[in-house]
Design an enzyme around this catalytic site. Structure first.
Site, PDB file in Angstrom:
ATOM      1  N   TYR A 121     -15.351  16.062 -18.258  1.00 19.78           N
ATOM      2  CA  TYR A 121     -15.701  14.645 -18.268  1.00 19.78           C
ATOM      3  C   TYR A 121     -16.806  14.411 -17.216  1.00 19.78           C
ATOM      4  O   TYR A 121     -16.736  14.948 -16.103  1.00 19.78           O
ATOM      5  CB  TYR A 121     -14.447  13.816 -17.958  1.00 19.78           C
ATOM      6  CG  TYR A 121     -14.758  12.387 -17.612  1.00 19.78           C
ATOM      7  CD1 TYR A 121     -15.434  11.572 -18.514  1.00 19.78           C
ATOM      8  CD2 TYR A 121     -14.401  11.860 -16.380  1.00 19.78           C
ATOM      9  CE1 TYR A 121     -15.758  10.265 -18.186  1.00 19.78           C
ATOM     10  CE2 TYR A 121     -14.716  10.544 -16.048  1.00 19.78           C
ATOM     11  CZ  TYR A 121     -15.394   9.757 -16.961  1.00 19.78           C
ATOM     12  OH  TYR A 121     -15.715   8.472 -16.637  1.00 19.78           O
ATOM     13  N   ARG A 162       0.855  -1.211   0.000  1.00 22.50           N
ATOM     14  CA  ARG A 162       0.000   0.000   0.000  1.00 22.50           C
ATOM     15  C   ARG A 162       0.889   1.258   0.000  1.00 22.50           C
ATOM     16  O   ARG A 162       0.589   2.264  -0.625  1.00 22.50           O
ATOM     17  CB  ARG A 162      -0.951  -0.005   1.202  1.00 22.50           C
ATOM     18  CG  ARG A 162      -1.668   1.330   1.381  1.00 22.50           C
ATOM     19  CD  ARG A 162      -3.026   1.239   2.054  1.00 22.50           C
ATOM     20  NE  ARG A 162      -3.034   0.476   3.275  1.00 22.50           N
ATOM     21  CZ  ARG A 162      -2.532   0.904   4.443  1.00 22.50           C
ATOM     22  NH1 ARG A 162      -1.965   2.096   4.532  1.00 22.50           N
ATOM     23  NH2 ARG A 162      -2.588   0.142   5.509  1.00 22.50           N
ATOM     24  N   LYS A 168      -6.595   5.160 -20.538  1.00 20.87           N
ATOM     25  CA  LYS A 168      -6.720   5.609 -21.924  1.00 20.87           C
ATOM     26  C   LYS A 168      -5.386   5.418 -22.680  1.00 20.87           C
ATOM     27  O   LYS A 168      -4.898   4.312 -22.760  1.00 20.87           O
ATOM     28  CB  LYS A 168      -7.182   7.067 -21.944  1.00 20.87           C
ATOM     29  CG  LYS A 168      -8.365   7.369 -21.007  1.00 20.87           C
ATOM     30  CD  LYS A 168      -9.626   6.773 -21.509  1.00 20.87           C
ATOM     31  CE  LYS A 168     -10.881   7.042 -20.710  1.00 20.87           C
ATOM     32  NZ  LYS A 168     -10.863   7.106 -19.293  1.00 20.87           N
ATOM     33  N   ASP A 224      -6.435  17.966 -16.258  1.00 15.68           N
ATOM     34  CA  ASP A 224      -6.727  16.598 -16.692  1.00 15.68           C
ATOM     35  C   ASP A 224      -6.151  16.475 -18.109  1.00 15.68           C
ATOM     36  O   ASP A 224      -6.668  17.067 -19.056  1.00 15.68           O
ATOM     37  CB  ASP A 224      -8.247  16.386 -16.694  1.00 15.68           C
ATOM     38  CG  ASP A 224      -8.630  14.999 -17.165  1.00 15.68           C
ATOM     39  OD1 ASP A 224      -7.804  14.337 -17.827  1.00 15.68           O
ATOM     40  OD2 ASP A 224      -9.768  14.574 -16.890  1.00 15.68           O
TER      41      ASP A 224
END
Ligand code: PLP
Length: 886
Positions: free
Chosen positions: A132, A80, A234, A209
């Site tokens: 988005y 983690r 993406k 972004d």
């Protein structure tokens, strides 16, 4: 902790050199001084920590599929917090993003969530209005649950951010940009916005972004952004086989906060997905080169057919010049409109090679309708406000052969009926776009309405603040009422392609060629029926710099407001009109003359441009009261507020509300932690007042700022005064609406409150000797009246209550005495009608009277309107029949 920060804290990942895992240094071995180009950097993965060599000389980064690491004091203990596979990935991402720090998390939204955790309740965030859908949803969550204010603005126009950035009540700590936006491919100038935000709010961070571009085409940190994130789902990964998000930044403090959150919430990317993403990134440049080249072909193909195509690679794209400065390519996403939602659905359904899927960035080409898919989570109403067409089709271009992709699209367009064959000769049949029924209809309407609009007279009242001025800025209730001194506008139709604004009281007249106005500046968000809450600053700037004619600043602001509303409300009709505006209200005396002007232009435009239906006319002056519905009045008020903002910057909204709705209102401004409100005060009989204009001009902004400063410096003095003013407003409100109270008690209560409120205003430092002179004169015997300053103070107007039994001769004497002292007086009553309309043309809205059996159409005396002295306008209006009022 998953930072790639090098131990020294001075070198960047770009500095690290040798790799034990097959990587190379950043410079070419042949020309050591020359940096490797992007594709080379993508393909070569360096070791973040050269002191740790892979024991077997592995060529690709191994997957350390483990939750824990043995021993104490080592570099890794728990996945983690950090994992070698993830560290390699993060180091690689930082290298190709011009970043000092990079972090890999479980999705793009996970990345944004981590970034948003840098915010605190009470912060404001500015975000684009073409975002988005998932980002929009998360912003809405923050707004509803975390006390964060969200301002969606048009980030394609940097100046629209200024009013929020410079508003002291907005603690803007983050600006979120997407460019190009998804799915409209609009461009925000990261460099200009970063410079502007850093200048006005140095503590605010710019977040970008960058998913649509990837670091290959755009590296926002190089343009002034503070934090950049990508959905690794993406282009970075490229095969739609994993979910990931990456965050990059250079600032140490931000990196620390981000690392802390990732470790705390545990959304660091898993070892296996880190491996996959690292593998994907190696081919990023190769894939995007191919995808982008094909995108250019597809965009041109659709554009040539006659579709509206959004793609920054096309020559006419409005943001192309900026995009070309920021990025090294237009990317591989484009969208186009068909003007028919059902047609778009048919096209999407008919495509074969283009897969119907959300997301983008995959090596396979995808087709989707954002409003039904990726952006379905945005309320349809909001989508409409943000101008996201329901029929929009988004294409995400993959690496297939371009000919196959265009063939498949062409077949889908033909099958859906979006295009037809006009010439079959040649290797590819010649096609053209089929216009939709709606488009043809719209064109017909356009032809019919051109040049033919209603002629109309409108009027709107001024206002007087009875109680609570100045205190209203600090969240105290103000009581304001309409006065029966009004502003009037005559809107006349003409046929010569021109529009004129005539302000006889300023000796001003300007005429513009309608075709030469800057129509490209009219953003669709400013269109009827309701305006955006903040006027579009760049549109205002263009009007101010290129279009206005006046020199007097008051006239210039009125011209800008007029042109802004005329153009925003004209849409495709652009009618030829002349607007003549007159004021019976003293201008600049604090009686709301600019709000009355704003209501006049907004109502004249909304009714003559058919955004609102004309109410049926009535036959006598006051029977028309309530003929205009509150809903219509609210639309007029919203546009008038926009005009007021253009004229004044940050008005409270009281003046235009009173000028639109009439009567009296109790207005409480929203302040931190407390909701505001606006209540109509109903049921009181109008009250006579004498308004005395001292003719001492003053600067409202300085006076307001002075009170705010005293509040900060002397809270023990100012806060109790504000509390007392709240009690005065509360009592005035009770007194005005208590139908059981006798008229004489009502008036004597108001007199007492007038005296109290005036002395508080003097203690706040907004009194003036001229106002004291008026107060003293009106208070003298035999008059013995009660007076207070109204509005900003420091000069301006005083308001004196006139009891019902005050004799006309005494009033005449008092007015003469005040005139002798150099003041100008106006008799008025408070609480009358809101705006009114009077048709000037022979149609259903004009008045038809029976006279001896014959019907006669009575038309307003327009010549008298133009020629009358300002003081005679009220009498002229009273004599006209057929007014309809709110
Ligand atoms: N940003 C943009 C522009 C996107 O298109 C997406 C997803 O479609 C995201 C962020 C969110 O990324 P993820 O789906 O990886 O959470």
């Amino acid at each position: 902790m998953a930072s790639t920060d090098p131990p020294s804290g001075t070198s960047t990942p770009l500095d690290s050199a040798a790799s034990s895992l097959g990587g190379n240094s950043l410079t070419s071995s042949l020309l050591r001084a020359k940096p490797y180009r992007f594709a080379t950097q993508c393909a070569t993965v360096d070791n973040p920590d050269p002191s740790h060599k892979d024991q077997h000389g592995s060529s690709s980064v191994p997957i350390y599929q483990t939750a824990t690491f043995k021993g104490m004091g080592g570099q890794y203990d728990y996945t983690r917090s950090g994992n070698p596979t993830r560290s390699h990935l993060e180091h690689h991402i930082a290298k190709i993003s011009s970043a000092r720090h990079a972090f890999a998390v479980t999705s793009g939204m996970g990345a944004l969530d981590v970034i948003f955790r840098l915010l605190k309740p009470g912060d404001s965030i500015i975000a684009g209005n073409d975002l988005y859908g998932g980002s929009n949803r998360l912003l809405t969550y923050l707004k509803v649950h975390n006390g964060i204010k969200v301002h969606h603005l048009d980030t394609t126009k940097p100046s629209t951010l200024l009013p929020v950035l410079t508003n002291p009540e907005q603690n803007v700590t983050m600006v979120l940009l997407e460019t190009p936006t998804n799915p409209l491919l609009q461009i925000a100038d990261i460099a200009a916005i970063s410079a502007m935000v850093h200048q006005h709010k140095p503590e605010a961070i710019i977040v970008v972004d960058n998913t649509m571009m990837s670091p290959y085409l755009q590296r926002p940190l190089e343009h002034g952004a503070d934090v950049v994130y990508d959905s690794g789902t993406k282009y970075l990964s490229g095969h739609h086989d994993l979910m990931a998000g990456v965050i990059c930044c250079n600032r140490e403090d931000l990196a620390k906060g981000i690392a802390f959150t990732i470790n705390s919430i545990g959304n660091g990317l898993s070892p296996f997905d880190s491996f996959l993403l690292l593998r994907g990134v190696k081919t990023l440049a190769l894939r995007l080169d191919k995808q982008q080249a094909t995108s250019h072909l597809v965009a041109k193909y659709l554009h040539d057919l006659g579709f509206k195509v959004n793609y920054p690679g096309l020559p006419g794209h409005p943001g192309k010049e900026i995009h070309d400065r920021l990025a090294s390519g237009a990317g591989a996403v484009l969208s186009f409109e068909t003007k028919d939602k059902a047609l778009s659905e048919r096209i999407v359904g008919a495509a074969r090679l283009w897969g119907i899927s959300v997301s983008f960035g995959c090596i396979n080409s995808l087709i989707s309708m954002p409003c039904l898919m990726s952006h379905a989570s945005i309320d349809p109403k909001v989508r409409k406000e943000r101008n996201l067409p329901e029929d929009l089709i988004r294409l995400c271009v993959g690496i297939e052969d371009p000919e196959d992709l265009i063939d498949d699209l062409e077949a889908a367009l033909l099958e859906a009926g979006a295009v037809r064959v006009v010439d079959e000769a040649g290797s590819r049949a010649k096609l053209e776009r089929v216009r939709t029924a709606e488009e043809t209809e719209e064109e017909d309407v356009e032809v019919k309405v051109e040049g033919e609009v209603e002629s109309l007279i409108v009027s709107a009242p001024g206002k007087v603040i009875l109680f609570g001025e100045h205190a209203v800025v600090h969240g105290i209730t103000a009581i304001a009422g309409s006065v029966d001194l009004r502003c009037y506008a005559l809107a006349e139709s003409r046929q010569d392609g021109k529009v004129s604004l005539v302000l006889p009281d300023f000796d001003f007249e300007a005429t513009w060629d309608i075709a030469s106005l800057p129509w490209d500046q009219v953003t669709s968000s400013a269109k009827a029926p309701r305006p955006e809450s903040t006027p579009d600053q760049s549109f205002v700037d263009v009007l101010a710099q290129k279009v206005v004619r006046g020199v007097d600043p008051k006239v210039v602001q009125s011209e800008i407001a007029f042109l802004y509303l005329y153009m925003s409300l004209s849409e495709h009709k652009r009618p030829s009109q002349t607007f003549t505006i007159r004021s019976a209200l003293p201008i600049g005396a604090g009686l709301g003359s600019s709000a009355a002007y704003s209501v006049c232009i907004s109502s004249a435009l909304l009714y003559t441009h058919s955004h609102l239906p004309l109410p049926p006319s009535t036959s006598s002056a006051h029977e028309g009261r309530r003929a205009i519905t509150p809903e219509q009045a609210n639309v007029v008020n919203a546009w008038a507020f926009t005009a007021e903002k253009i004229i004044h910057g940050t008005p409270s909204g009281v003046d235009n509300t009173v000028a639109s709705l009439g009567g009296a209102i109790a207005f409480t401004k929203a302040v931190k932690g407390r909701e505001g409100g606006l209540d109509g005060l109903h049921g009181f009989k109008s009250i006579r007042f004498l308004l005395t204009d001292t003719k001492v001009s003053r600067d409202t902004k300085t006076l307001v700022a002075g009170v705010a400063r005293r509040k900060l410096e002397e809270p023990d003095l100012v806060n109790p005064i504000l509390k007392s003013i709240q009690a005065i407003s509360d009592e005035a409100r009770r007194c005005l609406t208590d139908s059981d109270m006798s008229r004489s008690t009502q008036l004597s209560t108001l007199e007492k409150l007038i005296d109290e409120n005036h002395s508080h205003l003097v203690s706040l430092g907004v009194g003036h000797a001229s106002l004291e002179a008026v107060k003293a004169k009106t208070g003298e015997q035999p008059w013995g009246l009660h007076t207070k300053l109204t509005g900003a103070g420091g000069g301006g107007c005083a308001v004196t209550i006139i009891p019902d039994d005050f004799s006309e001769s005494s009033l005449t004497d008092l007015k003469a005495a005040l005139a002798d002292a150099g003041f100008e007086t106006y008799e008025t009553s408070v609480g009358g009608s809101g705006f009114g309309l009077l048709s000037t043309s022979r149609n259903a809205s004009s008045v038809v009277e029976g006279e001896g059996g014959a019907e006669k159409t009575v038309l307003p005396d327009v010549a008298r309107f133009r020629g009358a002295a300002a003081a005679e306008l009220a009498a002229w209006a009273e004599g006209e029949k057929g007014w309809a009022f709110v």
